[in-house]
Enzyme design. Structure first.
Site, PDB file in Angstrom:
ATOM      1  N   ASN A 211       0.851  -1.198   0.000  1.00 56.69           N
ATOM      2  CA  ASN A 211       0.000   0.000   0.000  1.00 56.69           C
ATOM      3  C   ASN A 211       0.882   1.241   0.000  1.00 56.69           C
ATOM      4  O   ASN A 211       2.108   1.137  -0.043  1.00 56.69           O
ATOM      5  CB  ASN A 211      -0.958  -0.032   1.197  1.00 56.69           C
ATOM      6  CG  ASN A 211      -0.195  -0.103   2.502  1.00 56.69           C
ATOM      7  OD1 ASN A 211       0.542   0.801   2.857  1.00 56.69           O
ATOM      8  ND2 ASN A 211      -0.334  -1.224   3.214  1.00 56.69           N
ATOM      9  N   LYS A 291       8.643 -17.012 -10.977  1.00 58.32           N
ATOM     10  CA  LYS A 291       7.996 -15.816 -11.534  1.00 58.32           C
ATOM     11  C   LYS A 291       6.839 -16.234 -12.442  1.00 58.32           C
ATOM     12  O   LYS A 291       7.009 -17.107 -13.309  1.00 58.32           O
ATOM     13  CB  LYS A 291       9.014 -15.008 -12.329  1.00 58.32           C
ATOM     14  CG  LYS A 291       8.471 -13.703 -12.806  1.00 58.32           C
ATOM     15  CD  LYS A 291       9.479 -12.935 -13.622  1.00 58.32           C
ATOM     16  CE  LYS A 291       8.761 -11.794 -14.312  1.00 58.32           C
ATOM     17  NZ  LYS A 291       9.361 -11.417 -15.545  1.00 58.32           N
ATOM     18  N   PHE A 325      -4.320   3.214  14.897  1.00 56.86           N
ATOM     19  CA  PHE A 325      -4.597   4.254  13.903  1.00 56.86           C
ATOM     20  C   PHE A 325      -5.818   3.816  13.116  1.00 56.86           C
ATOM     21  O   PHE A 325      -6.093   2.621  13.011  1.00 56.86           O
ATOM     22  CB  PHE A 325      -3.410   4.420  12.943  1.00 56.86           C
ATOM     23  CG  PHE A 325      -2.452   5.488  13.365  1.00 56.86           C
ATOM     24  CD1 PHE A 325      -1.608   5.285  14.444  1.00 56.86           C
ATOM     25  CD2 PHE A 325      -2.380   6.703  12.679  1.00 56.86           C
ATOM     26  CE1 PHE A 325      -0.718   6.268  14.838  1.00 56.86           C
ATOM     27  CE2 PHE A 325      -1.496   7.694  13.063  1.00 56.86           C
ATOM     28  CZ  PHE A 325      -0.659   7.479  14.137  1.00 56.86           C
ATOM     29  N   LYS A 339     -13.838   0.622  16.556  1.00 56.30           N
ATOM     30  CA  LYS A 339     -12.503  -0.014  16.632  1.00 56.30           C
ATOM     31  C   LYS A 339     -11.971  -0.005  18.071  1.00 56.30           C
ATOM     32  O   LYS A 339     -11.350  -0.964  18.519  1.00 56.30           O
ATOM     33  CB  LYS A 339     -11.498   0.703  15.721  1.00 56.30           C
ATOM     34  CG  LYS A 339     -11.486   0.127  14.313  1.00 56.30           C
ATOM     35  CD  LYS A 339     -10.389   0.724  13.455  1.00 56.30           C
ATOM     36  CE  LYS A 339     -10.552   0.252  12.016  1.00 56.30           C
ATOM     37  NZ  LYS A 339     -10.232   1.223  11.003  1.00 56.30           N
ATOM     38  N   LYS A 343     -11.192  -3.623  19.616  1.00 53.96           N
ATOM     39  CA  LYS A 343      -9.781  -3.974  19.791  1.00 53.96           C
ATOM     40  C   LYS A 343      -9.248  -3.603  21.173  1.00 53.96           C
ATOM     41  O   LYS A 343      -8.032  -3.661  21.403  1.00 53.96           O
ATOM     42  CB  LYS A 343      -8.947  -3.330  18.684  1.00 53.96           C
ATOM     43  CG  LYS A 343      -9.436  -3.754  17.282  1.00 53.96           C
ATOM     44  CD  LYS A 343      -8.513  -3.316  16.189  1.00 53.96           C
ATOM     45  CE  LYS A 343      -9.093  -3.706  14.817  1.00 53.96           C
ATOM     46  NZ  LYS A 343      -8.165  -3.549  13.719  1.00 53.96           N
TER      47      LYS A 343
HETATM   48  O1  PMT Z   1       3.188   5.968   6.504  1.00 56.09           O
HETATM   49  P1  PMT Z   1       2.658   7.311   6.039  1.00 56.09           P
HETATM   50  O2  PMT Z   1       2.808   7.517   4.558  1.00 56.09           O
HETATM   51  O3  PMT Z   1       3.200   8.443   6.854  1.00 56.09           O
HETATM   52  O4  PMT Z   1       1.073   7.292   6.278  1.00 56.09           O
HETATM   53  C1  PMT Z   1       0.571   7.225   7.566  1.00 56.09           C
HETATM   54  C2  PMT Z   1      -0.629   6.282   7.665  1.00 56.09           C
HETATM   55  C3  PMT Z   1      -1.795   6.822   6.843  1.00 56.09           C
HETATM   56  C4  PMT Z   1      -0.254   4.881   7.170  1.00 56.09           C
HETATM   57  C5  PMT Z   1      -0.998   6.203   9.191  1.00 56.09           C
HETATM   58  O5  PMT Z   1      -1.290   7.484   9.640  1.00 56.09           O
HETATM   59  C6  PMT Z   1      -2.177   5.280   9.428  1.00 56.09           C
HETATM   60  O6  PMT Z   1      -3.323   5.665   9.361  1.00 56.09           O
HETATM   61  N1  PMT Z   1      -1.872   4.002   9.741  1.00 56.09           N
HETATM   62  C7  PMT Z   1      -2.865   2.914   9.867  1.00 56.09           C
HETATM   63  C8  PMT Z   1      -3.330   2.493   8.510  1.00 56.09           C
HETATM   64  C9  PMT Z   1      -4.300   1.346   8.576  1.00 56.09           C
HETATM   65  O7  PMT Z   1      -3.913   0.267   8.225  1.00 56.09           O
HETATM   66  O8  PMT Z   1      -5.479   1.596   9.073  1.00 56.09           O
HETATM   67  P2  PMT Z   1      -6.635   0.503   9.285  1.00 56.09           P
HETATM   68  O9  PMT Z   1      -7.842   1.308   9.583  1.00 56.09           O
HETATM   69  O10 PMT Z   1      -6.659  -0.449   8.135  1.00 56.09           O
HETATM   70  O11 PMT Z   1      -6.139  -0.318  10.545  1.00 56.09           O
HETATM   71  C10 PMT Z   1      -6.528   0.018  11.867  1.00 56.09           C
HETATM   72  C11 PMT Z   1      -5.431  -0.328  12.865  1.00 56.09           C
HETATM   73  O12 PMT Z   1      -5.226  -1.743  12.891  1.00 56.09           O
HETATM   74  C12 PMT Z   1      -4.071   0.281  12.553  1.00 56.09           C
HETATM   75  O13 PMT Z   1      -3.497   0.691  13.773  1.00 56.09           O
HETATM   76  C13 PMT Z   1      -3.288  -0.865  11.948  1.00 56.09           C
HETATM   77  O14 PMT Z   1      -1.884  -0.753  12.223  1.00 56.09           O
HETATM   78  C14 PMT Z   1      -3.876  -2.071  12.646  1.00 56.09           C
HETATM   79  N2  PMT Z   1      -3.881  -3.307  11.849  1.00 56.09           N
HETATM   80  C15 PMT Z   1      -4.517  -3.345  10.647  1.00 56.09           C
HETATM   81  C16 PMT Z   1      -4.566  -4.534   9.940  1.00 56.09           C
HETATM   82  C17 PMT Z   1      -3.949  -5.676  10.493  1.00 56.09           C
HETATM   83  N3  PMT Z   1      -3.969  -6.814   9.838  1.00 56.09           N
HETATM   84  N4  PMT Z   1      -3.342  -5.617  11.681  1.00 56.09           N
HETATM   85  C18 PMT Z   1      -3.299  -4.451  12.377  1.00 56.09           C
HETATM   86  O15 PMT Z   1      -2.725  -4.404  13.462  1.00 56.09           O
END
Ligand code: PMT
Length: 404
Positions: A211, A291, A325, A339, A343
């Site tokens: 991503n 590949k 986040f 969330k 969580k």
């Molecule tokens: O890296 P940059 O370019 O500076 O951009 C910053 C950012 C946009 C990546 C950052 O600010 C951000 O929002 N990070 C979380 C992105 C995300 O995956 O969001 P989500 O809503 O999909 O996930 C929610 C939370 O669960 C996040 O804390 C994520 O780390 C966590 N997660 C998600 C999926 C997963 N399989 N395991 C997780 O722990």
């Protein structure tokens, strides 16, 4: 939270070739909101013009200590009373020796003696044979022991053409070091585990699913936490960012499974955990060993769910403050509050990733913080560095509230 805004910086320049870089250092401090005054030794004047520095700083340059200022002030006493920090850059072996011996026989060494109640930072620069001379090493060790700060020197090519240690530290690192000195160490004794960047889920040996995360947000939090005195462990997906601050334990990972393993390993003894990484929700079950060849037909890729690391942390949580986040494009508050519950989080940082100046890749962010008590606060556009401090301030508030 700009540690430099409004700070009064006194830069004392001694006679080394790196003195030609001081106008740029001065400019960086002014850009950060500081008021800067400069002092030059007679030998420094051979390398850098007072007029350049006076034009930049709007202050007269201090060169002669044997004059009285307006209203009878004495230059070294007035200047050291005025400043919040004295920076000696470039610091020659000579001035370091004088400071260690308490000799004050020119404007800079006199300022050093008078600045006994102010933080002093030396940025040494000299030929490496001089820097590695045991006398210089002893003087630096003695000054460090007395509480003087040092940065550098760096390794590389020197003015004399030789390679080695002795170059003036990178100017942005000098500014960063001054920020460190001014920062209150409110995370001292705390271990902060942070994830950053994207994950890469392999499809075949040359292709992967990923991503747009650059890692900037997570690295900014790691650097801020380190500056504030924390023990920082940064688990980072692949990024193009330079290595974070010295002293941060950096663990590089590629896939969500790698990230899960590292985070779970360090979780039990961490005090604060911040998941800023954009973890891929899906992966291929078994990446193709060779590949893939193109075919005319369409191609279907089957994906399986990756573990939700944050969810697992929520169930294992004991004493940790757990921060997630949320990268959202709609229904921000509703989704984020859900969330927090699902969580078991203490805080969620919501960023509107549909905005071009916030979220992925850019240097700025627009965040909303929602804590486990459903208290919501929106912040205007800020740099990711400032957003990092905003998040850490809020975490400390929650930690204090939880501790009663
Ligand atoms: O890296 P940059 O370019 O500076 O951009 C910053 C950012 C946009 C990546 C950052 O600010 C951000 O929002 N990070 C979380 C992105 C995300 O995956 O969001 P989500 O809503 O999909 O996930 C929610 C939370 O669960 C996040 O804390 C994520 O780390 C966590 N997660 C998600 C999926 C997963 N399989 N395991 C997780 O722990």
């Amino acid at each position: 939270m700009d540690q430099l805004k409004g700070k009064k910086i006194l830069i004392a320049v001694t006679g080394g070739i790196a003195a030609y870089k001081i106008p740029e250092l001065t400019r960086l401090f002014i850009k950060a909101g500081c008021d800067v005054q400069v002092a030059l030794t007679e030998n420094a004047v051979r390398f850098v013009q007072p007029l350049t520095l006076e034009t930049l700083t709007h202050h007269p340059v201090l060169m002669d200590d044997f004059i009285l200022l307006d209203e009878g002030g004495i230059p070294h006493i007035e200047a050291t009373a005025w400043c919040d920090i004295l920076i000696v850059a470039p610091a020659t072996g000579n001035v370091i020796g004088k400071a260690a011996a308490g000799i004050a026989d020119d404007i800079v060494s006199t300022l050093l003696l008078a600045a006994s109640r102010k933080p002093v930072l030396f940025a040494p620069a000299m030929n490496s044979r001089m820097y590695l001379n045991p006398v210089v090493k002893r003087n630096i060790a003695l000054l460090r022991e007395m509480g003087y700060h040092f940065i550098g020197p760096d390794e590389g090519e020197m003015a004399c053409g030789e390679e080695g240690i002795g170059r003036l530290s990178d100017l942005t690192c000098i500014v960063e070091k001054v920020k460190d000195i001014f920062t209150v160490k409110d995370l001292q004794d705390l271990t902060i585990l942070i994830s950053a960047g994207p994950t890469q889920e392999p499809i075949d040996p040359v292709r992967f699913i990923t991503n747009r995360s650059s890692g900037k947000m997570g690295y900014a939090i790691a650097n801020a936490a380190k500056r504030r005195g924390g023990r920082v462990i940064l688990v980072s997906g692949p990024t193009r960012l330079s290595v974070p601050k010295e002293g941060i334990t950096l663990i590089r990972v590629k896939t969500a499974l790698d990230m899960e393993r590292e985070i779970l390993e360090h979780f039990p003894y961490s005090d604060i955990v911040i998941m800023a990484a954009a973890v891929a929700d899906y992966r291929t079950d078994k990446p193709f060993p060779q590949k893939l060849k193109k075919s005319d037909k369409s191609f279907k890729l089957e994906l399986v769910r990756n573990p939700d690391i944050l969810q697992a942390l929520g169930t294992q949580k004991t004493h940790q403050i757990l921060v997630g986040f949320a990268a959202e494009t709609e229904k921000f508050e509703k989704n984020a509050i859900q969330k927090i519950k699902d969580k078991n989080l203490d805080l969620i940082v919501v960023n509107d990733v549909s905005q071009p100046d916030a979220g992925f890749e850019v240097d700025t962010n627009r965040i909303m913080l929602i804590d486990r008590f459903n208290k919501i606060r929106k912040f205007p556009l800020q740099s990711k560095e400032d957003a990092a401090d905003t998040i850490l301030d809020k975490i400390l508030k929650i930690k204090r509230k939880v501790a009663g």
